[in-house]
Design an enzyme around this catalytic site. Structure first.
Site, PDB file in Angstrom:
ATOM      1  N   MET A  40      -1.212  -0.403   5.033  1.00  0.00           N
ATOM      2  CA  MET A  40      -2.499   0.289   4.877  1.00  0.00           C
ATOM      3  C   MET A  40      -3.636  -0.678   5.192  1.00  0.00           C
ATOM      4  O   MET A  40      -4.771  -0.503   4.724  1.00  0.00           O
ATOM      5  CB  MET A  40      -2.624   0.832   3.458  1.00  0.00           C
ATOM      6  CG  MET A  40      -1.546   1.883   3.161  1.00  0.00           C
ATOM      7  SD  MET A  40      -2.018   3.079   1.922  1.00  0.00           S
ATOM      8  CE  MET A  40      -2.229   2.033   0.509  1.00  0.00           C
TER       9      MET A  40
ATOM     10  N   HIS B 229       2.222  -9.100   4.272  1.00  0.00           N
ATOM     11  CA  HIS B 229       2.484  -8.267   5.451  1.00  0.00           C
ATOM     12  C   HIS B 229       3.073  -9.119   6.583  1.00  0.00           C
ATOM     13  O   HIS B 229       4.001  -8.702   7.276  1.00  0.00           O
ATOM     14  CB  HIS B 229       1.190  -7.625   5.965  1.00  0.00           C
ATOM     15  CG  HIS B 229       0.512  -6.707   4.980  1.00  0.00           C
ATOM     16  ND1 HIS B 229      -0.770  -6.899   4.547  1.00  0.00           N
ATOM     17  CD2 HIS B 229       0.951  -5.586   4.352  1.00  0.00           C
ATOM     18  CE1 HIS B 229      -1.112  -5.938   3.705  1.00  0.00           C
ATOM     19  NE2 HIS B 229      -0.084  -5.131   3.561  1.00  0.00           N
TER      20      HIS B 229
ATOM     21  N   GLY C  56       8.207  -4.259   1.518  1.00  0.00           N
ATOM     22  CA  GLY C  56       8.179  -5.330   0.534  1.00  0.00           C
ATOM     23  C   GLY C  56       8.784  -4.928  -0.805  1.00  0.00           C
ATOM     24  O   GLY C  56       8.563  -3.817  -1.285  1.00  0.00           O
TER      25      GLY C  56
ATOM     26  N   LEU D 149       0.637 -11.473  -3.729  1.00  0.00           N
ATOM     27  CA  LEU D 149      -0.408 -11.116  -2.768  1.00  0.00           C
ATOM     28  C   LEU D 149      -0.497  -9.596  -2.669  1.00  0.00           C
ATOM     29  O   LEU D 149       0.517  -8.906  -2.663  1.00  0.00           O
ATOM     30  CB  LEU D 149      -0.104 -11.711  -1.389  1.00  0.00           C
ATOM     31  CG  LEU D 149      -0.061 -13.225  -1.298  1.00  0.00           C
ATOM     32  CD1 LEU D 149       0.106 -13.666   0.158  1.00  0.00           C
ATOM     33  CD2 LEU D 149      -1.317 -13.871  -1.884  1.00  0.00           C
ATOM     34  N   SER D 150      -1.733  -9.104  -2.612  1.00  0.00           N
ATOM     35  CA  SER D 150      -1.951  -7.663  -2.527  1.00  0.00           C
ATOM     36  C   SER D 150      -3.305  -7.419  -1.877  1.00  0.00           C
ATOM     37  O   SER D 150      -4.255  -8.194  -2.101  1.00  0.00           O
ATOM     38  CB  SER D 150      -1.946  -7.074  -3.942  1.00  0.00           C
ATOM     39  OG  SER D 150      -2.548  -5.801  -3.943  1.00  0.00           O
ATOM     40  N   SER D 151      -3.403  -6.345  -1.083  1.00  0.00           N
ATOM     41  CA  SER D 151      -4.696  -6.017  -0.461  1.00  0.00           C
ATOM     42  C   SER D 151      -5.746  -5.801  -1.542  1.00  0.00           C
ATOM     43  O   SER D 151      -6.928  -6.066  -1.340  1.00  0.00           O
ATOM     44  CB  SER D 151      -4.572  -4.751   0.383  1.00  0.00           C
ATOM     45  OG  SER D 151      -3.533  -4.897   1.314  1.00  0.00           O
TER      46      SER D 151
END
Ligand code: AMP
Length: 271
Positions: A26, A33, A144, A180-182
């Site tokens: 997204m 990613h 993931g 880690l995350s947007s």
């Protein structure tokens, strides 16, 4: 790296290829990613990444509207991956042109964790994954383990229906072990430090439950303590068997799954 902006170009470009690795995202591209993309490049002749913020998987309009998006910076990061072949950036109408209402349902036994707290979320995820898989016809999809329940449900659904493998990839964390995350892009530096502290507290639980018999009772008590200490709301904190997603008091074969709100940002992890 070729940028594909609609279905016509997508179908024409991918037509000659069968050994395709696909990484759905997204946007808000980060090293998590990138690890999936590199995995795909290693295993497939062609690799395609999609960037599509799928409105149908958001159960909360505010969350959808505030979802971090920055196509320019995403593309500049992706361009640096030399062997990445394609980025597919569809419009809503490319995905939902055949807007037949989906009748995809989640089995009752899997309506736990995020499926319980985000009504309709995984139905939306499976719907978009169904449409993307039909369009792209990948040999492998890379997802993931950070979103383990998503990976589990998509794997079950896609592998039954298509000649496609869904491959789980390990979770990437920063140097302070924060996943880690947007959504981390929504945090200020100070908030990020605070979230790292909270995350460390959660990670400590993994060691603590090693010799405990009633793991889930222990987690309930820890949940309350962490909520009070950090003044956060934890949606769930449960030890789950990763083969069947059922609640478990066994250390082996299980992971701790959690979701919490830091201010109004919802963060998840499992380990
Ligand atoms: P998203 O853009 O958040 O929908 O994520 C796209 C894909 O990247 C999903 O399969 C996620 O599980 C995966 N992903 C997100 N964060 C991470 C991470 N920290 N490590 C590994 N994979 C991740």
């Amino acid at each position: 790296m070729k940028i594909l902006l609609n279905n016509q170009t997508l179908t024409k470009t991918l037509g000659p290829f069968s050994d395709i690795g696909f990484v759905p995202t997204m946007g808000g591209i980060h090293k998590g990613h990138i690890s999936l993309i590199n995995r795909s490049i290693k295993s497939n002749k062609k690799t395609i990444v999609s960037i599509f913020v799928n409105p149908k998987q958001f159960n909360n309009l505010k969350d959808f509207k505030s979802y971090p998006s920055g196509i320019k910076s995403d593309l500049s990061i992706l361009k640096r991956i030399k062997k990445l072949d394609y980025v597919y950036i569809p419009k809503f109408k490319d995905i939902y042109q055949n807007n037949k209402k989906s009748n995809i349902k989640i089995e009752k036994k899997y309506k736990i964790l995020c499926a319980k707290f985000r009504k309709g979320h995984f139905e939306g995820v499976l719907d978009v994954m169904n449409r993307l898989t039909k369009l792209i016809k990948p040999k492998n999809i890379f997802m993931g383990e950070k979103d383990f329940q998503q990976f589990f449900l998509v794997k079950n659904f896609i592998e039954k229906k298509f000649n496609t493998n869904v491959i789980g990839c390990k979770t990437i964390r920063n140097r302070n072990k924060l996943v880690l995350s947007s959504r981390n892009f929504l945090l200020t530096k100070k908030e990020l430090n605070e979230v790292e502290k909270i995350s460390k507290e959660f990670l400590k639980l993994k060691k603590k439950i090693k010799n405990i018999r009633k793991i889930n009772n222990f987690l309930q008590i820890s949940k309350k303590k962490i909520e009070d200490f950090f003044n956060i709301k934890i949606e769930y904190l449960e030890n789950i068997n990763i083969k069947n997603l059922s609640k478990s008091n066994k250390y082996k074969g299980s992971r701790i799954f959690l979701a919490y709100f830091f201010k109004d940002i919802r963060l998840i992890d499992n380990f």
